[in-house]
Scaffold this active site. Structure first.
Site, short mmCIF file in Angstrom:
data_model
loop_
_atom_site.label_atom_id
_atom_site.label_comp_id
_atom_site.label_asym_id
_atom_site.label_seq_id
_atom_site.Cartn_x
_atom_site.Cartn_y
_atom_site.Cartn_z
CG HIS A 13 0.24 6.24 -0.58
ND1 HIS A 13 -0.95 6.79 -1.03
CD2 HIS A 13 -0.05 5.68 0.62
CE1 HIS A 13 -1.90 6.58 -0.13
NE2 HIS A 13 -1.39 5.91 0.88
CG HIS B 59 -1.65 1.22 1.51
ND1 HIS B 59 -2.99 1.35 1.26
CD2 HIS B 59 -1.24 2.41 2.03
CE1 HIS B 59 -3.39 2.57 1.61
NE2 HIS B 59 -2.34 3.23 2.08
CD GLU B 60 2.08 3.48 3.70
OE1 GLU B 60 2.31 4.55 3.11
OE2 GLU B 60 1.08 3.33 4.43
CD GLU C 142 -4.71 6.71 2.34
OE1 GLU C 142 -4.27 5.55 2.37
OE2 GLU C 142 -3.98 7.70 2.56
#
Ligand SMILES: [Zn+2]
Length: 267
Positions: free
Chosen positions: A132, A128-129, A184
């Site tokens: 980004h 997920h990070e 997100e």
């Protein structure tokens, strides 16, 4: 160039979320260089140090986290070249969180490593990070916060350094990392995809959100002052994505994480 940017913006207003994301990434890449992102990441890191952020010194834990990131970073490199990926573990067992800063610095709290049930959950969070950064969310936030005209005028004008100054001004407020709901959710899709390709169960992120939901926790996880999608929405979207893409990797990697959890300070 100016016309190209405007044409892209006009086109963006009448297209799907995926197309819009792609367009915004192209615009952000044109306006904010990799070097500028790295400079911003460096500033955030200096800022964290002045705020007495305690980094975990235990090399076993650091090597473990780096090893996990290395399982998915080849995918991130394929999606976006030119990022200098770096990893940091923050010694704070009470905080269940992780975040990424511009330029590819990934920060994981020991609280998250302790709260995770297995490696699949941690890998999902890390993916997920990375997402980004890959999807240039900070640069897109900068454009959203200051307006395309302003950023484009600076980037394409005589003083591109002004873009860096502009972004630096927003760092103090955390504004360029305060991703919106759509970003997100987009980062969640990277988490599931990267996990699955690395052989890990892509439901790791789902089970992690379910755990938070069961505890009734505010979904601050994986955000840095963000507008949060609810845990329920994230779980639903992830489950639909996993089914739609027929993701079927199964590795959970519980034993490795348990050994590391024993080495993490609990207070
Ligand atoms: Zn996030």
């Amino acid at each position: 160039m100016r016309h190209l940017v405007c044409a892209l913006v006009v086109a963006a207003s009448a297209c799907t979320a995926v197309q819009r994301s792609t367009t915004e990434q192209v615009v952000a890449a044109a306006l904010i260089s990799d070097k500028q992102e790295m400079d911003l990441g460096f500033q955030v890191h200096e800022d964290l140090k002045t705020k007495n952020t305690k980094f975990l010194e235990n090399p076993d834990v650091g090597i473990y986290v780096e090893g996990l990131v290395n399982k998915i970073v080849p995918q991130a490199k394929a999606d976006r070249a030119g990022v200098n990926w770096q990893y940091f573990v923050i010694d704070d067992p009470k905080t269940v969180n992780a975040f990424a800063t511009p330029g590819g610095r990934i920060y994981v709290y020991t609280g998250l490593l302790l709260a995770a049930e297995n490696e699949a959950e941690v890998i999902g969070v890390l993916g997920h990070e990375l997402g980004h950064v890959v999807a240039r969310h900070s640069a897109r936030q900068l454009v959203a916060a200051k307006g395309l005209e302003t950023v484009a005028a600076m980037a394409l004008g005589q003083k591109p350094s002004e873009v860096g100054q502009l972004a630096a001004g927003l760092i103090g407020q955390g504004a360029i990392m305060a991703y919106g709901r759509d970003m997100e959710l987009e980062a969640d899709t990277y988490g599931a995809k990267y996990s699955n390709t690395a052989g890990y169960d892509p439901r790791g992120l789902v089970t992690f959100f379910e755990k938070l939901k069961a505890k009734g926790e505010v979904p601050e996880l994986l955000t840095f002052l963000s507008t949060h999608p609810s845990n329920t929405e994230r779980i639903e979207k992830l489950n639909a994505l996993i089914v739609a893409n027929a993701y079927n990797s199964k590795e959970l990697g519980g034993a490795g994480l348990k050994a590391i959890q024993a080495k993490i300070p609990k207070k």
